[in-house]
Design a protein around this motif. Structure first.
Motif, PDB file in Angstrom:
ATOM      1  N   LEU A 198      11.569  -6.705  -9.030  1.00 29.22           N
ATOM      2  CA  LEU A 198      11.100  -6.277  -7.670  1.00 29.22           C
ATOM      3  C   LEU A 198       9.843  -7.261  -7.254  1.00 29.22           C
ATOM      4  O   LEU A 198       9.655  -7.849  -6.361  1.00 29.22           O
ATOM      5  N   ALA A 199       9.248  -7.820  -8.398  1.00 29.40           N
ATOM      6  CA  ALA A 199       8.054  -8.860  -8.316  1.00 29.40           C
ATOM      7  C   ALA A 199       8.808 -10.125  -7.755  1.00 29.40           C
ATOM      8  O   ALA A 199       8.216 -10.998  -6.747  1.00 29.40           O
ATOM      9  N   VAL A 200       9.868 -10.502  -8.422  1.00 27.55           N
ATOM     10  CA  VAL A 200      10.425 -11.514  -7.898  1.00 27.55           C
ATOM     11  C   VAL A 200      11.221 -11.613  -6.553  1.00 27.55           C
ATOM     12  O   VAL A 200      11.198 -12.423  -5.902  1.00 27.55           O
ATOM     13  N   ALA A 201      11.789 -10.373  -6.432  1.00 26.00           N
ATOM     14  CA  ALA A 201      12.269 -10.235  -5.022  1.00 26.00           C
ATOM     15  C   ALA A 201      11.363 -10.405  -3.806  1.00 26.00           C
ATOM     16  O   ALA A 201      11.237 -10.867  -2.838  1.00 26.00           O
ATOM     17  N   ALA A 202      10.089  -9.757  -4.363  1.00 28.86           N
ATOM     18  CA  ALA A 202       8.911  -9.784  -3.110  1.00 28.86           C
ATOM     19  C   ALA A 202       8.546 -11.283  -2.960  1.00 28.86           C
ATOM     20  O   ALA A 202       8.259 -11.648  -1.826  1.00 28.86           O
ATOM     21  N   ALA A 203       8.424 -12.014  -4.209  1.00 31.91           N
ATOM     22  CA  ALA A 203       8.042 -13.462  -3.948  1.00 31.91           C
ATOM     23  C   ALA A 203       9.141 -14.274  -2.840  1.00 31.91           C
ATOM     24  O   ALA A 203       8.752 -14.977  -2.276  1.00 31.91           O
ATOM     25  N   LEU A 204      10.315 -13.859  -3.196  1.00 33.81           N
ATOM     26  CA  LEU A 204      11.438 -14.566  -2.466  1.00 33.81           C
ATOM     27  C   LEU A 204      11.648 -14.116  -0.982  1.00 33.81           C
ATOM     28  O   LEU A 204      11.713 -14.825  -0.011  1.00 33.81           O
ATOM     29  N   VAL A 205      10.961 -12.836  -0.849  1.00 29.85           N
ATOM     30  CA  VAL A 205      10.821 -12.455   0.633  1.00 29.85           C
ATOM     31  C   VAL A 205       9.904 -13.310   1.287  1.00 29.85           C
ATOM     32  O   VAL A 205      10.012 -13.634   2.668  1.00 29.85           O
ATOM     33  N   ARG A 206       8.622 -13.328   0.528  1.00 31.93           N
ATOM     34  CA  ARG A 206       7.493 -14.342   1.096  1.00 31.93           C
ATOM     35  C   ARG A 206       7.889 -15.583   1.370  1.00 31.93           C
ATOM     36  O   ARG A 206       7.619 -16.304   2.481  1.00 31.93           O
ATOM     37  N   ASP A 207       8.743 -16.044   0.414  1.00 32.06           N
ATOM     38  CA  ASP A 207       9.061 -17.631   0.591  1.00 32.06           C
ATOM     39  C   ASP A 207      10.077 -17.606   1.904  1.00 32.06           C
ATOM     40  O   ASP A 207      10.005 -18.849   2.503  1.00 32.06           O
ATOM     41  N   ALA A 208      10.951 -17.019   2.206  1.00 31.95           N
ATOM     42  CA  ALA A 208      11.588 -16.668   3.502  1.00 31.95           C
ATOM     43  C   ALA A 208      11.008 -16.426   4.664  1.00 31.95           C
ATOM     44  O   ALA A 208      11.497 -16.772   5.978  1.00 31.95           O
ATOM     45  N   GLY A 209       9.623 -16.044   4.525  1.00 31.12           N
ATOM     46  CA  GLY A 209       8.827 -15.887   5.791  1.00 31.12           C
ATOM     47  C   GLY A 209       8.637 -14.552   6.256  1.00 31.12           C
ATOM     48  O   GLY A 209       8.522 -14.332   7.389  1.00 31.12           O
ATOM     49  N   PHE A 210       8.806 -13.692   5.172  1.00 30.45           N
ATOM     50  CA  PHE A 210       8.426 -11.935   5.640  1.00 30.45           C
ATOM     51  C   PHE A 210       7.493 -11.251   4.627  1.00 30.45           C
ATOM     52  O   PHE A 210       7.088 -11.962   3.811  1.00 30.45           O
ATOM     53  N   ASP A 211       7.334 -10.401   5.220  1.00 34.17           N
ATOM     54  CA  ASP A 211       6.353  -9.336   4.202  1.00 34.17           C
ATOM     55  C   ASP A 211       7.033  -8.407   3.515  1.00 34.17           C
ATOM     56  O   ASP A 211       7.722  -7.487   4.195  1.00 34.17           O
ATOM     57  N   PRO A 212       7.197  -8.539   2.288  1.00 37.39           N
ATOM     58  CA  PRO A 212       7.888  -7.605   1.332  1.00 37.39           C
ATOM     59  C   PRO A 212       7.387  -5.987   1.135  1.00 37.39           C
ATOM     60  O   PRO A 212       6.099  -6.018   1.268  1.00 37.39           O
ATOM     61  N   VAL A 213       7.789  -5.037   1.422  1.00 40.72           N
ATOM     62  CA  VAL A 213       7.555  -3.769   1.598  1.00 40.72           C
ATOM     63  C   VAL A 213       8.273  -2.867   0.308  1.00 40.72           C
ATOM     64  O   VAL A 213       9.676  -2.650   0.696  1.00 40.72           O
ATOM     65  N   VAL A 214       7.625  -2.808  -0.586  1.00 40.92           N
ATOM     66  CA  VAL A 214       8.427  -1.953  -1.814  1.00 40.92           C
ATOM     67  C   VAL A 214       8.370  -0.399  -1.355  1.00 40.92           C
ATOM     68  O   VAL A 214       7.219   0.203  -1.331  1.00 40.92           O
ATOM     69  N   VAL A 215       9.516   0.164  -1.281  1.00 41.01           N
ATOM     70  CA  VAL A 215       9.711   1.487  -0.701  1.00 41.01           C
ATOM     71  C   VAL A 215       9.907   2.252  -1.629  1.00 41.01           C
ATOM     72  O   VAL A 215       9.414   3.443  -1.677  1.00 41.01           O
ATOM     73  N   GLY A 216      10.291   1.855  -3.069  1.00 41.44           N
ATOM     74  CA  GLY A 216      10.404   2.827  -4.193  1.00 41.44           C
ATOM     75  C   GLY A 216      11.526   2.379  -5.183  1.00 41.44           C
ATOM     76  O   GLY A 216      11.919   1.095  -4.942  1.00 41.44           O
TER      77      GLY A 216
END
Length: 237
Positions: free
Chosen positions: A187-205
Protein backbone atom coordinates in the motif's frame (compact mmCIF):
# COMPACT_ATOMS: atom_id res chain seq x y z
CA UNK A 1 -19.72 7.07 8.12
CA UNK A 2 -17.17 6.90 10.93
CA UNK A 3 -13.95 5.03 10.23
CA UNK A 4 -13.49 1.84 12.22
CA UNK A 5 -10.46 0.81 14.27
CA UNK A 6 -9.07 -1.49 11.59
CA UNK A 7 -9.14 1.29 9.01
CA UNK A 8 -7.41 3.67 11.43
CA UNK A 9 -4.68 1.13 12.15
CA UNK A 10 -4.20 0.48 8.44
CA UNK A 11 -3.92 4.19 7.68
CA UNK A 12 -1.40 4.64 10.51
CA UNK A 13 0.73 1.75 9.25
CA UNK A 14 0.78 3.15 5.73
CA UNK A 15 1.70 6.59 7.04
CA UNK A 16 4.62 5.13 9.01
CA UNK A 17 5.82 3.16 5.98
CA UNK A 18 5.70 6.27 3.81
CA UNK A 19 7.57 8.29 6.42
CA UNK A 20 10.35 5.70 6.35
CA UNK A 21 10.92 6.36 2.63
CA UNK A 22 10.54 4.26 -0.52
CA UNK A 23 9.41 0.73 0.26
CA UNK A 24 11.00 -0.87 -2.77
CA UNK A 25 14.55 -0.56 -4.06
CA UNK A 26 17.04 2.05 -2.95
CA UNK A 27 15.93 4.60 -5.52
CA UNK A 28 12.67 6.55 -5.37
CA UNK A 29 12.55 6.23 -9.17
CA UNK A 30 12.61 2.44 -9.29
CA UNK A 31 11.69 0.63 -12.52
CA UNK A 32 8.05 -0.18 -13.21
CA UNK A 33 6.42 -2.77 -15.46
CA UNK A 34 3.17 -1.81 -17.15
CA UNK A 35 1.32 -4.81 -18.51
CA UNK A 36 -0.87 -3.36 -21.23
CA UNK A 37 -0.21 -0.32 -23.38
CA UNK A 38 -3.80 0.78 -23.89
CA UNK A 39 -5.58 3.82 -22.51
CA UNK A 40 -4.98 3.27 -18.79
CA UNK A 41 -1.55 1.64 -19.11
CA UNK A 42 -0.31 4.25 -21.57
CA UNK A 43 -1.67 7.16 -19.54
CA UNK A 44 -0.46 6.11 -16.08
CA UNK A 45 2.79 4.65 -17.35
CA UNK A 46 3.42 7.87 -19.25
CA UNK A 47 2.93 9.91 -16.09
CA UNK A 48 5.51 7.75 -14.29
CA UNK A 49 7.99 8.24 -17.13
CA UNK A 50 7.51 12.00 -16.85
CA UNK A 51 8.15 11.66 -13.09
CA UNK A 52 11.51 10.01 -13.83
CA UNK A 53 10.69 6.30 -13.51
CA UNK A 54 12.08 3.83 -16.04
CA UNK A 55 9.00 2.05 -17.39
CA UNK A 56 8.72 -1.04 -19.56
CA UNK A 57 5.39 -1.44 -21.33
CA UNK A 58 4.45 -4.98 -22.29
CA UNK A 59 1.99 -6.80 -24.45
CA UNK A 60 1.85 -9.97 -26.52
CA UNK A 61 2.97 -7.84 -29.45
CA UNK A 62 5.56 -5.41 -28.04
CA UNK A 63 6.32 -4.08 -31.52
CA UNK A 64 2.88 -2.46 -31.45
CA UNK A 65 4.02 -0.34 -28.50
CA UNK A 66 6.83 1.33 -30.47
CA UNK A 67 4.90 4.57 -31.15
CA UNK A 68 4.05 4.91 -27.45
CA UNK A 69 7.60 4.47 -26.16
CA UNK A 70 9.08 6.71 -28.87
CA UNK A 71 6.70 9.47 -27.78
CA UNK A 72 7.64 9.09 -24.12
CA UNK A 73 11.42 9.14 -24.60
CA UNK A 74 14.43 7.14 -23.40
CA UNK A 75 13.01 6.11 -20.01
CA UNK A 76 10.24 4.16 -21.78
CA UNK A 77 10.83 0.71 -23.24
CA UNK A 78 8.70 -2.01 -24.80
CA UNK A 79 9.04 -5.71 -24.14
CA UNK A 80 7.29 -8.99 -23.64
CA UNK A 81 5.30 -9.62 -20.47
CA UNK A 82 8.10 -11.85 -19.19
CA UNK A 83 10.73 -9.17 -19.85
CA UNK A 84 8.65 -6.47 -18.18
CA UNK A 85 7.95 -8.51 -15.05
CA UNK A 86 11.66 -9.22 -14.70
CA UNK A 87 12.39 -5.51 -15.22
CA UNK A 88 9.91 -3.87 -12.88
CA UNK A 89 10.14 -3.68 -9.10
CA UNK A 90 6.47 -2.73 -9.15
CA UNK A 91 3.84 -3.71 -11.71
CA UNK A 92 0.71 -2.08 -13.09
CA UNK A 93 -1.77 -4.48 -14.66
CA UNK A 94 -3.97 -2.72 -17.20
CA UNK A 95 -5.34 -5.46 -19.46
CA UNK A 96 -8.89 -6.73 -20.09
CA UNK A 97 -10.08 -8.58 -16.99
CA UNK A 98 -10.73 -11.77 -18.93
CA UNK A 99 -6.94 -12.10 -19.33
CA UNK A 100 -6.31 -12.35 -15.57
CA UNK A 101 -6.64 -16.15 -15.15
CA UNK A 102 -4.15 -16.88 -17.95
CA UNK A 103 -1.84 -14.04 -16.89
CA UNK A 104 -1.74 -15.28 -13.30
CA UNK A 105 -1.16 -18.88 -14.34
CA UNK A 106 1.47 -18.24 -16.99
CA UNK A 107 3.54 -15.74 -15.00
CA UNK A 108 2.91 -16.95 -11.45
CA UNK A 109 6.62 -17.23 -10.67
CA UNK A 110 7.43 -13.71 -11.87
CA UNK A 111 4.41 -12.17 -10.11
CA UNK A 112 5.12 -13.83 -6.78
CA UNK A 113 6.20 -11.27 -4.20
CA UNK A 114 5.82 -8.32 -6.58
CA UNK A 115 3.88 -5.20 -5.65
CA UNK A 116 1.09 -5.29 -8.23
CA UNK A 117 -1.24 -2.35 -8.84
CA UNK A 118 -4.44 -3.80 -10.24
CA UNK A 119 -6.29 -1.34 -12.49
CA UNK A 120 -8.66 -3.83 -14.11
CA UNK A 121 -12.44 -3.65 -14.23
CA UNK A 122 -14.75 -6.53 -15.09
CA UNK A 123 -17.61 -5.91 -17.51
CA UNK A 124 -20.29 -8.46 -18.35
CA UNK A 125 -20.20 -7.87 -22.11
CA UNK A 126 -16.46 -8.46 -22.36
CA UNK A 127 -15.59 -10.68 -19.40
CA UNK A 128 -18.68 -12.86 -18.95
CA UNK A 129 -18.52 -15.16 -15.94
CA UNK A 130 -15.52 -13.33 -14.49
CA UNK A 131 -17.65 -10.20 -14.24
CA UNK A 132 -20.34 -12.13 -12.39
CA UNK A 133 -17.71 -13.55 -10.04
CA UNK A 134 -16.26 -10.10 -9.36
CA UNK A 135 -19.71 -8.74 -8.63
CA UNK A 136 -20.50 -11.60 -6.26
CA UNK A 137 -17.17 -12.09 -4.49
CA UNK A 138 -15.83 -8.55 -4.83
CA UNK A 139 -13.25 -7.34 -7.32
CA UNK A 140 -10.40 -7.43 -4.80
CA UNK A 141 -10.98 -11.04 -3.81
CA UNK A 142 -11.41 -12.07 -7.44
CA UNK A 143 -8.17 -10.45 -8.55
CA UNK A 144 -6.34 -12.03 -5.60
CA UNK A 145 -7.69 -15.44 -6.62
CA UNK A 146 -6.30 -15.18 -10.15
CA UNK A 147 -3.04 -13.42 -9.23
CA UNK A 148 -1.93 -15.56 -6.28
CA UNK A 149 1.35 -14.61 -4.64
CA UNK A 150 1.25 -11.01 -5.86
CA UNK A 151 1.24 -8.22 -3.27
CA UNK A 152 -1.94 -6.81 -4.68
CA UNK A 153 -3.26 -3.26 -4.44
CA UNK A 154 -6.36 -2.08 -6.27
CA UNK A 155 -5.48 1.27 -7.86
CA UNK A 156 -6.22 3.43 -10.91
CA UNK A 157 -9.42 1.53 -11.69
CA UNK A 158 -11.95 4.04 -10.38
CA UNK A 159 -11.88 6.59 -13.20
CA UNK A 160 -11.75 6.87 -16.96
CA UNK A 161 -8.27 7.42 -18.36
CA UNK A 162 -9.34 10.84 -19.63
CA UNK A 163 -9.90 11.99 -16.03
CA UNK A 164 -6.40 10.85 -15.13
CA UNK A 165 -4.87 12.56 -18.16
CA UNK A 166 -6.73 15.83 -17.52
CA UNK A 167 -6.19 16.03 -13.76
CA UNK A 168 -2.64 14.75 -13.17
CA UNK A 169 -0.56 17.34 -11.30
CA UNK A 170 -3.40 19.84 -11.49
CA UNK A 171 -3.10 23.07 -9.54
CA UNK A 172 -4.85 23.31 -6.19
CA UNK A 173 -6.15 20.21 -4.43
CA UNK A 174 -5.12 17.03 -6.24
CA UNK A 175 -7.58 14.52 -7.61
CA UNK A 176 -8.04 11.55 -5.27
CA UNK A 177 -7.16 8.01 -6.35
CA UNK A 178 -8.68 5.38 -4.03
CA UNK A 179 -6.51 2.35 -3.29
CA UNK A 180 -7.11 -0.85 -1.32
CA UNK A 181 -4.89 -3.73 -0.25
CA UNK A 182 -3.98 -6.08 2.58
CA UNK A 183 -0.18 -5.66 2.45
CA UNK A 184 0.90 -2.50 4.28
CA UNK A 185 4.23 -2.09 2.48
CA UNK A 186 2.56 -2.68 -0.88
CA UNK A 187 0.00 0.00 0.00
CA UNK A 188 2.85 2.38 0.83
CA UNK A 189 4.51 1.69 -2.54
CA UNK A 190 1.21 2.17 -4.35
CA UNK A 191 0.56 5.43 -2.49
CA UNK A 192 3.98 6.76 -3.46
CA UNK A 193 3.39 5.84 -7.11
CA UNK A 194 -0.03 7.49 -7.07
CA UNK A 195 1.67 10.67 -5.83
CA UNK A 196 4.36 10.40 -8.51
CA UNK A 197 1.61 10.22 -11.13
CA UNK A 198 0.19 13.49 -9.79
CA UNK A 199 -2.70 12.42 -7.56
CA UNK A 200 -3.66 12.11 -3.89
CA UNK A 201 -3.79 8.45 -2.71
CA UNK A 202 -6.73 7.59 -0.46
CA UNK A 203 -6.38 4.28 1.38
CA UNK A 204 -9.93 2.95 1.59
CA UNK A 205 -9.09 -0.30 3.37
CA UNK A 206 -8.16 -3.89 2.65
CA UNK A 207 -8.90 -5.73 -0.58
CA UNK A 208 -12.44 -6.35 0.65
CA UNK A 209 -12.96 -2.57 0.64
CA UNK A 210 -12.19 -2.39 -3.09
CA UNK A 211 -15.90 -3.02 -3.68
CA UNK A 212 -16.46 0.59 -2.56
CA UNK A 213 -14.87 1.93 -5.74
CA UNK A 214 -15.27 -0.89 -8.24
CA UNK A 215 -17.22 -0.30 -11.43
CA UNK A 216 -20.87 0.40 -10.70
CA UNK A 217 -20.29 1.48 -7.10
CA UNK A 218 -20.88 4.99 -5.68
CA UNK A 219 -17.11 5.47 -5.46
CA UNK A 220 -16.54 4.89 -9.18
CA UNK A 221 -15.91 7.77 -11.61
CA UNK A 222 -15.58 10.38 -8.87
CA UNK A 223 -13.53 13.49 -9.61
CA UNK A 224 -12.99 14.33 -5.94
CA UNK A 225 -10.18 15.88 -3.94
CA UNK A 226 -8.41 13.84 -1.28
CA UNK A 227 -10.37 15.33 1.65
CA UNK A 228 -13.67 14.91 -0.23
CA UNK A 229 -12.89 11.27 -1.02
CA UNK A 230 -11.79 10.47 2.53
CA UNK A 231 -15.03 11.90 3.85
CA UNK A 232 -17.08 9.96 1.30
CA UNK A 233 -15.30 6.68 2.06
CA UNK A 234 -15.29 7.30 5.82
CA UNK A 235 -11.55 6.99 6.29
CA UNK A 236 -9.09 9.00 8.38
CA UNK A 237 -7.18 11.99 7.06
Amino acid sequence: MACDRRTLLRASAVALALAAGPAFGQDAKSPIAVIGGGNIGGTIGGLWVKAGHPVMFASRHPEDLKPLVETLGPLAKAGTVEQALAFGEAVLIAVPYKAYPELGKTYAGLLKGKVVLDAGNATKARDGELAAEAESAGIGATSAKYLPGARLVRAFNAANYRLFAQNAHRSGAKMAVPIAGDDQQALAVAAALVRDAGFDPVVVGGLDAATKFQMGSPGFQRDATGPEARKAFGVAE
